[in-house]
Scaffold this active site. Structure first.
Site, short mmCIF file in Angstrom:
data_model
loop_
_atom_site.label_atom_id
_atom_site.label_comp_id
_atom_site.label_asym_id
_atom_site.label_seq_id
_atom_site.Cartn_x
_atom_site.Cartn_y
_atom_site.Cartn_z
N HIS A 9 0.85 -1.20 0.00
CA HIS A 9 0.00 0.00 0.00
C HIS A 9 0.88 1.25 0.00
O HIS A 9 1.87 1.30 0.74
CB HIS A 9 -0.91 -0.01 1.23
CG HIS A 9 -1.87 1.15 1.25
ND1 HIS A 9 -3.01 1.18 0.48
CD2 HIS A 9 -1.82 2.32 1.92
CE1 HIS A 9 -3.64 2.32 0.69
NE2 HIS A 9 -2.95 3.04 1.54
N ALA A 67 10.03 2.81 -3.21
CA ALA A 67 10.07 2.18 -1.88
C ALA A 67 9.27 0.88 -1.89
O ALA A 67 9.70 -0.14 -1.34
CB ALA A 67 9.54 3.14 -0.83
C1 GAR Z 1 0.82 0.69 -6.17
O1 GAR Z 1 1.21 1.98 -5.79
C2 GAR Z 1 0.14 -0.02 -5.01
O2 GAR Z 1 0.71 0.27 -3.77
C3 GAR Z 1 -1.25 0.55 -5.11
O3 GAR Z 1 -1.53 0.57 -6.48
C4 GAR Z 1 -0.32 0.76 -7.20
C5 GAR Z 1 -0.21 -0.33 -8.23
O4 GAR Z 1 0.90 -0.12 -9.07
N1 GAR Z 1 -2.19 -0.24 -4.36
C6 GAR Z 1 -3.18 0.28 -3.64
O5 GAR Z 1 -3.43 1.47 -3.61
C7 GAR Z 1 -4.01 -0.72 -2.88
N2 GAR Z 1 -4.86 -0.04 -1.92
P1 GAR Z 1 1.51 -1.32 -9.90
O6 GAR Z 1 0.35 -1.98 -10.65
O7 GAR Z 1 2.48 -0.69 -10.83
O8 GAR Z 1 2.16 -2.27 -8.93
#
Ligand code: GAR
Length: 202
Positions: free
Chosen positions: A108, A172
């Protein structure tokens, strides 16, 4: 070899971090299946490029029960040791979590319990905090609420925009998620109440 499943909804950069770590031999296991609740997202291509079976199980047009039943049918035969939510933007129901036999981890983009839910980086930026960051936690009932496995703080700079802050938080995430997966897979993590203890020597 420990088996990891990954749920995604989009870009899949955290999935990529897990795939890269598995390839480098630092994950403590292999990613053996990737499921997206949205069709045609880049994350599915990343999985396929890494030779990992990837399927879309759209939630659209299905009840939550039906959708989760389909996910269980896809995941249970894999006998996973761990399920990772990597940008999976749906809540797993209590019923799913009760029957799912392996631990579930989520990444998160804030220092929980601050700014749960969607758009956490924007929430933090708009609130005006001086420090935000990333969290990996076990998934339990409740939104972004389970025991914390790892966190990394990211200072907010004077000249930050939501986008520049989110980009540093994402870096991070890419560091702490594979590391947390490794610690959970090698069994050095123990959940004691709300606390995730890392055994000595780890
Ligand atoms: C990431 O920043 C993750 O932490 C967030 O969505 C993004 C996905 O990026 N998740 C949430 O907000 C869950 N509540 P990614 O598809 O490039 O990994």
């Amino acid at each position: 070899v420990k088996k990891v499943g990954v749920l995604i909804s989009g870009r899949g950069s955290n999935l990529q971090a897990l795939l890269d770590s598995a390839r480098a031999g630092t994950l403590g296991g292999d990613v053996v299946v990737v499921v997206s609740n949205v069709e045609g997202v880049p994350g599915l291509e990343r999985a396929r490029a890494a030779g990992v079976p990837a399927l879309a199980l759209p939630h659209r047009g299905r009840t939550r029960e039906r959708h989760e039943q389909e996910m269980l049918e896809a995941l249970l035969p894999r006998r996973l040791d761990l399920l990772c939510l990597a940008g999976y933007m749906r809540l797993l129901s209590p019923a799913f979590l009760r029957v799912f036999p392996a631990p579930v981890l989520n990444v998160h983009p804030s220092l929980l319990p601050a700014f749960p839910g969607v758009d956490a980086q924007r929430q933090a930026w708009e609130y005006g905090v001086k420090v935000s960051g990333a969290t990996v936690h076990f998934v339990s009932e409740g939104l972004d609420a389970g025991p914390v496995v790892a966190q990394e703080a990211v200072p907010v700079r004077e000249d930050d925009t939501v986008e520049s802050l989110a980009a540093r938080i994402l870096e991070a995430e890419h560091r702490i998620f594979p590391a947390a997966v490794c610690r959970v897979l090698d069994g050095t993590c123990r959940v004691v109440g709300r606390r995730v203890r890392v055994e000595a020597g780890a």
